[in-house]
Design an enzyme around this catalytic site. Structure first.
Site, PDB file in Angstrom:
ATOM      1  CE  LYS A 285      -3.838  -1.821   2.769  1.00  0.00           C
ATOM      2  NZ  LYS A 285      -4.843  -1.809   1.693  1.00  0.00           N
ATOM      3  NE  ARG A 359     -10.129 -10.363  -1.591  1.00  0.00           N
ATOM      4  CZ  ARG A 359     -10.488  -9.489  -2.524  1.00  0.00           C
ATOM      5  NH1 ARG A 359     -10.803  -9.914  -3.733  1.00  0.00           N
ATOM      6  NH2 ARG A 359     -10.536  -8.198  -2.264  1.00  0.00           N
TER       7      ARG A 359
HETATM    8  N1  BES Z   1      -7.746  -3.929   4.446  1.00  0.00           N
HETATM    9  C1  BES Z   1      -7.916  -3.608   3.089  1.00  0.00           C
HETATM   10  C2  BES Z   1      -9.254  -2.924   2.783  1.00  0.00           C
HETATM   11  C3  BES Z   1      -9.464  -1.561   3.390  1.00  0.00           C
HETATM   12  C4  BES Z   1      -9.121  -0.420   2.676  1.00  0.00           C
HETATM   13  C5  BES Z   1     -10.064  -1.419   4.614  1.00  0.00           C
HETATM   14  C6  BES Z   1      -9.345   0.830   3.219  1.00  0.00           C
HETATM   15  C7  BES Z   1     -10.301  -0.159   5.174  1.00  0.00           C
HETATM   16  C8  BES Z   1      -9.941   0.959   4.460  1.00  0.00           C
HETATM   17  C9  BES Z   1      -7.852  -4.874   2.200  1.00  0.00           C
HETATM   18  O1  BES Z   1      -7.016  -5.868   2.671  1.00  0.00           O
HETATM   19  C10 BES Z   1      -7.317  -4.445   0.869  1.00  0.00           C
HETATM   20  O2  BES Z   1      -6.252  -3.924   0.819  1.00  0.00           O
HETATM   21  N2  BES Z   1      -8.106  -4.662  -0.184  1.00  0.00           N
HETATM   22  C11 BES Z   1      -7.725  -4.258  -1.494  1.00  0.00           C
HETATM   23  C12 BES Z   1      -8.180  -5.324  -2.455  1.00  0.00           C
HETATM   24  C13 BES Z   1      -7.647  -5.143  -3.855  1.00  0.00           C
HETATM   25  C14 BES Z   1      -6.159  -5.367  -3.894  1.00  0.00           C
HETATM   26  C15 BES Z   1      -8.353  -6.124  -4.766  1.00  0.00           C
HETATM   27  C16 BES Z   1      -8.398  -2.929  -1.811  1.00  0.00           C
HETATM   28  O3  BES Z   1      -9.526  -2.733  -1.413  1.00  0.00           O
HETATM   29  O4  BES Z   1      -7.755  -2.091  -2.410  1.00  0.00           O
HETATM   30 ZN    ZN Z   2      -4.983  -5.595   2.101  1.00  0.00          ZN
END
Ligand code: BES
Ligand code: ZN
Ligand code: ZN
Length: 510
Positions: A285, A359
Site C-alpha cells: 500500500k 479473503r
Molecule cells: N484492508 C484492506 C481494505 C481496506 C481499505 C479497509 C481501506 C479499510 C480501508 C484490504 O485488505 C485491501 O487492501 N483490499 C484491497 C483489495 C484489492 C487489492 C483487490 C483494496 O480494497 O484495495
Molecule cells: Zn490488504
C-alpha cells in the site's frame, strides 16, 4: 495479557428529582415539546416546575428550541436538585431513533467531561428518554462518549480522570419502564473491549495479544477456547492463513471460542478478519493507504467481543466467536504474487495481489467454520475492501447474503434495533467468472482487477462456506472514523457488536 484500564461508567435510576444532589442535570426535549417559546408537553412542564422555572426561562429568551443536539449554557438551579442544569435538544422525531439516542448520550458524555463533572443525571420529555429501549441506547452512547483509549501522552490530570468512574442517573417516572442495567453494562463493556482492541497500535495489539486477552475473558465465563498457532495451523492445513502471516515476526493465531447454553435451538458462528496490520505485503500500500491499517483487525474484535457479550447475557443460542489473526508484512518469508496456496478446504488460490489478503485468511477460517463447526448460519465481519468505502462511505456497511437474501433480511431487522446502518448488495452469478483461476481454482482479485471490488470479494468468500447460510458484512468504512449518527468520530467504533447481539437475540427467539 490484560487490556488497559479505561474509565468505567455506572448507571442508576431514580423516580424523582427530589434530593438528586447531582452535579450536572441534563434535561432533554424534542422540538415538538416546545412551540413558539412555550412549553408544550405536560412532562416538560412538570420538570420545569420541579426545577423552579429554569427551562421556561431559557425557552422564553429564545435560547432553546429543542433542536437536534442544541445545548444551552449550563445554569445553576435555585433548588437543591443539581449544581448545574444543561438543556439538550433531541430534534424532530424520526425513524433513526436508536442511533439518535446513542448520539445524544455521546453528546451528554462529552459535555460533562468538558465540565470535568463525573456525576450526571438525566431527565427528559423526549421519547429518547421516556422509552426504555431508547434509554438503553442513550446509556450505551454515554459510555461510548466517555471511552478514551489511554494513550501514553495523557497528562497526569487526564490519567486521574480515567481512574474516577462516571455515573449516569436516569430520572424516570414509573410509567416509563425500567431499563435493563445488566444488559446495558454487558453491551457497553463489549463495545469498550472491541474499541480497545481496535485502537491499540499494531506494535502492541499483535495476534497473540488479541488471542490471549480473549482467552482470558472467555475462560472467566466458562467458555470453551481453542487457539491454534503456526505449528497447529501447519498440521491441519491452514496454508492460506500461514501464507498471509508468513512475513510477520508475530505468529498467526486462529481463535474459536464457544458458548453453549443448556438449551438452544440455533447455532450462530460469528467470524472476523483479524489483520493486526495490513501493509499490503509485496503489493504494498502507498504511505497514505497504510494509515489506519491497525484497524484491519476490527472484524475479529467484533466477532470475539460480541460472542463474549452473548455468553454473558446468557442468550439461549449457541455461539462461536471465530477469528483469523495475522499480520501482512514484507519479508523473505512473506507470500508473493503468483504463489499458489492450497487452503484448508482443498481449493487452491492463485495470489494476484498480496494486498487482497483478508479473503485469503478468511478462506481457511470460513471453510473450517462451515465444515467442522456446522452452524445454522455464519455472519462474518471484515474490513475487506477499499471499494466499500467508495460505495457507502463511512456511513454504513455492505452486506452480501447467501444463498439468498434470507439471512440478510434477518440482519436488516437486527440493524433496525441496533441503529447500525447496513445495505444489501447484489451477488450476481456472472461475477463468479471473474475469480476463476488460470493456474489454480480461483484467483484473489478477479480478472477485471478492481471493478465491483466489494462484490468480487464477497463471491470469493462464498466459495468457502458450502451450503451454510452465510452473510458477509464489509465494515471497511465503518470500523473506524465512522460518520454515521450514533458513533464517536475518529477512533475504532465498535460497529457490529450490537448488530451481532441483536441477531443472536433474533435467533434465540426463532
Ligand atoms: N484492508 C484492506 C481494505 C481496506 C481499505 C479497509 C481501506 C479499510 C480501508 C484490504 O485488505 C485491501 O487492501 N483490499 C484491497 C483489495 C484489492 C487489492 C483487490 C483494496 O480494497 O484495495
Ligand atoms: Zn490488504
Ligand atoms: Zn486488509
Amino acid at each position: 495479557m490484560t487490556l488497559p484500564t479505561i474509565k468505567s461508567v455506572r448507571f442508576h435510576e431514580t423516580p424523582s428529582l427530589a434530593n438528586l444532589g447531582s452535579r450536572l442535570l441534563v434535561v432533554v426535549s424534542d422540538e415538538s415539546d416546545i412551540e413558539q417559546k412555550q412549553l408544550k408537553s405536560p412532562e416538560l412542564c412538570s420538570i420545569d416546575l420541579e426545577l423552579g422555572g429554569i427551562v421556561k426561562e431559557l425557552v422564553d429568551l429564545g435560547d432553546f428550541e429543542g433542536k437536534w443536539l442544541q445545548t444551552t449554557t449550563t445554569l445553576g438551579t435555585r433548588k437543591n436538585i443539581a449544581t448545574r442544569v444543561l438543556l439538550v435538544g433531541a430534534g424532530k422525531k424520526n425513524d433513526q431513533q436508536p442511533a439518535r439516542a446513542r448520539q445524544l448520550g455521546i453528546l451528554v458524555a462529552e459535555e460533562s467531561q468538558k465540565l470535568k463533572i463525573n456525576q450526571v443525571a438525566l431527565v427528559g420529555a423526549s421519547a429518547l428518554c421516556t422509552d426504555a429501549a431508547l434509554r438503553e441506547q442513550l446509556a450505551i452512547g454515554f459510555q461510548a462518549g466517555i471511552f478514551k483509549y489511554p494513550n501514553t501522552n495523557l497528562s497526569d490530570e487526564a490519567k486521574a480522570q480515567l481512574e474516577t468512574p462516571a455515573e449516569l442517573t436516569f430520572v424516570n417516572r414509573p410509567k416509563h419502564g425500567t431499563f435493563d442495567a445488566k444488559k446495558v453494562e454487558i453491551t457497553a463493556k463489549a463495545m469498550d473491549t472491541c474499541r480497545l482492541l481496535q485502537d491499540g497500535p499494531a506494535n502492541v495489539v499483535t495476534p497473540k495479544y488479541v488471542s490471549e486477552h480473549i482467552a482470558e475473558r472467555a475462560r472467566a465465563l466458562g467458555l470453551h477456547v481453542q487457539i491454534w498457532g503456526a505449528e497447529k495451523l501447519r498440521e491441519v492445513g491452514f496454508n492460506a492463513m500461514l501464507a498471509v502471516g508468513g512475513g510477520s515476526i508475530h505468529e498467526p493465531q486462529f481463535v474459536v471460542i464457544e458458548y453453549k447454553p443448556q438449551s438452544y435451538k440455533k447455532t450462530l458462528a460469528l467470524v472476523g478478519k483479524g489483520l493486526t496490520y495490513d501493509s499490503g505485503g509485496y503489493s504494498m500500500k502507498p504511505a497514505t493507504g497504510q494509515i489506519g491499517m491497525k484497524y484491519d483487525m476490527s472484524g475479529a474484535a467484533v466477532s470475539l467481543s460480541a460472542a463474549l457479550a452473548i455468553a454473558e447475557l446468557g442468550l439461549p443460542v449457541r455461539v462461536f466467536g471465530i477469528a483469523g489473526l495475522c499480520e501482512n508484512m514484507v519479508d523473505a518469508n512473506a507470500y508473493r504474487v503468483n504463489d499458489i496456496v492450497k487452503t484448508y478446504s482443498g481449493k487452491t488460490i492463485e495470489i494476484l495481489n498480496t494486498d487482497a489478503e483478508g479473503r485469503v485468511v478468511l478462506a481457511d477460517a470460513l471453510s473450517y467454520t462451515a465444515k467442522d463447526l456446522k452452524p445454522d448460519c455464519i455472519v462474518e465481519f471484515s474490513t475487506l475492501t477499499g471499494a466499500m468505502v467508495v460505495s457507502l462511505g463511512h456511513y454504513g456497511a455492505g452486506v452480501f447474503s447467501f444463498p439468498d437474501a434470507t439471512l440478510g433480511k434477518t440482519l436488516e431487522a437486527a440493524s433496525e434495533k441496533s441503529g447500525e446502518k447496513i445495505w444489501l448488495l447484489p451477488t450476481w452469478e456472472e461475477i463468479n467468472d471473474d475469480i476463476k483461476g488460470k493456474m489454480a481454482d480461483i484467483n484473489n482479485i478477479g480478472a477485471t482487477t478492481g471493478n465491483a471490488g466489494s462484490i468480487v470479494a464477497a463471491m470469493f468468500l462464498k466459495e468457502f462456506t458450502g451450503d451454510v447460510p452465510y452473510a458477509h458484512v464489509d465494515i471497511a468504512g465503518v470500523a473506524a472514523d465512522n460518520m454515521a449518527i450514533g458513533y464517536t468520530r475518529k477512533t475504532g467504533s465498535g460497529y457490529g457488536v450490537q448488530l451481532s447481539i441483536e441477531l443472536a437475540r433474533n435467533l434465540a427467539e426463532a
